[in-house]
Design a protein around this motif. Structure first.
Motif, mmCIF file in Angstrom:
data_model
loop_
_atom_site.group_PDB
_atom_site.id
_atom_site.type_symbol
_atom_site.label_atom_id
_atom_site.label_comp_id
_atom_site.label_asym_id
_atom_site.label_seq_id
_atom_site.Cartn_x
_atom_site.Cartn_y
_atom_site.Cartn_z
ATOM 1 N N ASN A 6 0.874 -1.360 -0.140
ATOM 2 C CA ASN A 6 0.138 0.219 -0.068
ATOM 3 C C ASN A 6 0.871 1.097 -0.097
ATOM 4 O OD1 ASN A 6 -2.180 -1.786 0.336
ATOM 5 N ND2 ASN A 6 -2.116 -1.635 2.545
ATOM 6 N N VAL A 7 0.649 2.167 -0.706
ATOM 7 C CA VAL A 7 1.190 3.486 -1.109
ATOM 8 C C VAL A 7 0.226 4.608 -1.024
ATOM 9 C CG1 VAL A 7 2.741 4.794 -2.161
ATOM 10 C CG2 VAL A 7 3.341 2.478 -2.280
ATOM 11 N N ALA A 8 0.584 5.571 -0.160
ATOM 12 C CA ALA A 8 -0.377 6.795 -0.201
ATOM 13 C C ALA A 8 0.336 7.896 -0.411
ATOM 14 C CB ALA A 8 -1.405 6.840 1.220
ATOM 15 N N LYS A 9 -0.082 8.711 -1.226
ATOM 16 C CA LYS A 9 1.021 10.242 -1.366
ATOM 17 C C LYS A 9 -0.256 11.412 -1.242
ATOM 18 C CE LYS A 9 2.852 12.717 -5.290
ATOM 19 N NZ LYS A 9 3.294 12.720 -6.834
ATOM 20 N N PHE A 10 0.394 12.113 -0.343
ATOM 21 C CA PHE A 10 -0.250 13.478 0.178
ATOM 22 C C PHE A 10 0.533 14.791 -0.256
ATOM 23 C CE2 PHE A 10 -2.028 10.291 3.157
ATOM 24 C CZ PHE A 10 -3.313 10.870 3.403
ATOM 25 N N TRP A 11 -0.032 15.585 -0.666
ATOM 26 C CA TRP A 11 0.587 17.139 -0.813
ATOM 27 C C TRP A 11 0.341 17.974 0.563
ATOM 28 C CZ3 TRP A 11 2.963 17.621 -4.954
ATOM 29 C CH2 TRP A 11 2.618 16.915 -6.242
ATOM 30 N N LEU A 12 1.453 18.555 0.760
ATOM 31 C CA LEU A 12 1.418 19.200 2.074
ATOM 32 C C LEU A 12 0.930 20.513 1.971
ATOM 33 C CD1 LEU A 12 4.951 18.141 3.437
ATOM 34 C CD2 LEU A 12 2.887 17.109 3.836
ATOM 35 N N THR A 13 0.980 21.262 1.072
ATOM 36 C CA THR A 13 0.419 22.623 0.979
ATOM 37 C C THR A 13 -0.496 22.744 -0.090
ATOM 38 O OG1 THR A 13 2.274 23.285 -0.155
ATOM 39 C CG2 THR A 13 2.357 23.747 2.395
ATOM 40 N N PRO A 14 -1.782 22.862 -0.068
ATOM 41 C CA PRO A 14 -2.561 22.548 1.050
ATOM 42 C C PRO A 14 -2.568 20.785 1.343
ATOM 43 C CG PRO A 14 -4.360 23.064 -0.410
ATOM 44 C CD PRO A 14 -3.017 23.151 -0.986
ATOM 45 N N VAL A 15 -2.820 20.562 2.612
ATOM 46 C CA VAL A 15 -2.780 18.921 2.871
ATOM 47 C C VAL A 15 -4.024 18.417 2.067
ATOM 48 C CG1 VAL A 15 -2.881 17.237 4.581
ATOM 49 C CG2 VAL A 15 -1.526 19.311 5.255
ATOM 50 N N ARG A 16 -3.790 17.467 1.288
ATOM 51 C CA ARG A 16 -4.803 16.762 0.488
ATOM 52 C C ARG A 16 -3.886 15.532 -0.084
ATOM 53 N NH1 ARG A 16 -2.647 20.526 -3.299
ATOM 54 N NH2 ARG A 16 -2.659 19.603 -5.552
#
Length: 52
Positions: A6-16
């Motif tokens: 499992n791999v999840a990718k998030f952006w930090l600005t804005p958090v999404r």
């Protein structure tokens, strides 16, 4: 975030979230909250690594 296959990718600005890659909704929510709670530290580390 990675665990097993499992791999999840998030952006930090804005958090999404970009991709939830196999995590359950409750796990994604927990990861999201953890990111928000530690956002200043995460951004500081990102800038130290990429800008320095």
């Amino acid at each position: 975030m990675e665990r097993d296959d499992n791999v999840a990718k998030f952006w930090l600005t804005p958090v999404r979230i970009e991709n939830s890659g196999g995590f359950k909704r409750n796990e994604i929510n927990r990861i999201y909250r953890t990111i928000e709670e530690n956002l200043d530290e995460l951004l500081r580390g990102w800038h130290e690594r990429c800008d320095g």
